[in-house]
Design an enzyme around this catalytic site. Structure first.
Site, short mmCIF file in Angstrom:
data_model
loop_
_atom_site.label_atom_id
_atom_site.label_comp_id
_atom_site.label_asym_id
_atom_site.label_seq_id
_atom_site.Cartn_x
_atom_site.Cartn_y
_atom_site.Cartn_z
N CYS A 184 0.84 -1.21 0.00
CA CYS A 184 0.00 0.00 0.00
C CYS A 184 0.87 1.27 0.00
O CYS A 184 1.57 1.53 0.97
CB CYS A 184 -0.91 -0.06 1.23
SG CYS A 184 -1.65 1.50 1.69
N CYS B 28 0.13 3.86 2.72
CA CYS B 28 0.56 3.36 4.03
C CYS B 28 1.99 3.78 4.33
O CYS B 28 2.32 4.11 5.47
CB CYS B 28 0.46 1.84 4.09
SG CYS B 28 -1.22 1.21 3.93
#
Length: 98
Positions: free
Chosen positions: A23, A26
């Site tokens: 991600c 993230c």
């Protein structure tokens, strides 16, 4: 009781970053969380949970997208939001629970 359950049942607010290695947003949270911890010190705990490595925890807390940030205190969810959140906003939110 798991170590995770021990941590989240504490009176100290725990900021949980639900994330995944793949991600991109993230990865943007790492320096933000470091800044939050620097500003808040021992008043809060900051932990990161990889949803791919801990699917049971992610499922239990109904994590449907990453990053999702959650603040727990005494075993209760007091804040939950998906997406990247800036450190000043996180600090302001955490201040309400310390």
């Amino acid at each position: 009781m798991s170590k995770f359950d021990d941590i989240i049942s504490s009176n100290t607010p725990t900021l949980i970053d639900f994330s995944a290695e793949w991600c991109q947003p993230c990865s943007m949270m790492a320096p933000i969380l470091k800044d939050v911890k620097k500003q808040m010190g021992d008043k809060v705990k900051v932990i990161k949970i990889d949803v791919d490595k801990n699917p049971a925890i992610a499922q239990k807390h109904k994590i449907q997208s990453v990053p999702t940030l959650m603040i727990m205190k005494s075993g209760n969810i007091v804040f939950k939001q998906s997406g990247v959140i800036q450190s000043n906003q996180l600090v302001q939110t955490l201040q309400k629970f310390v």
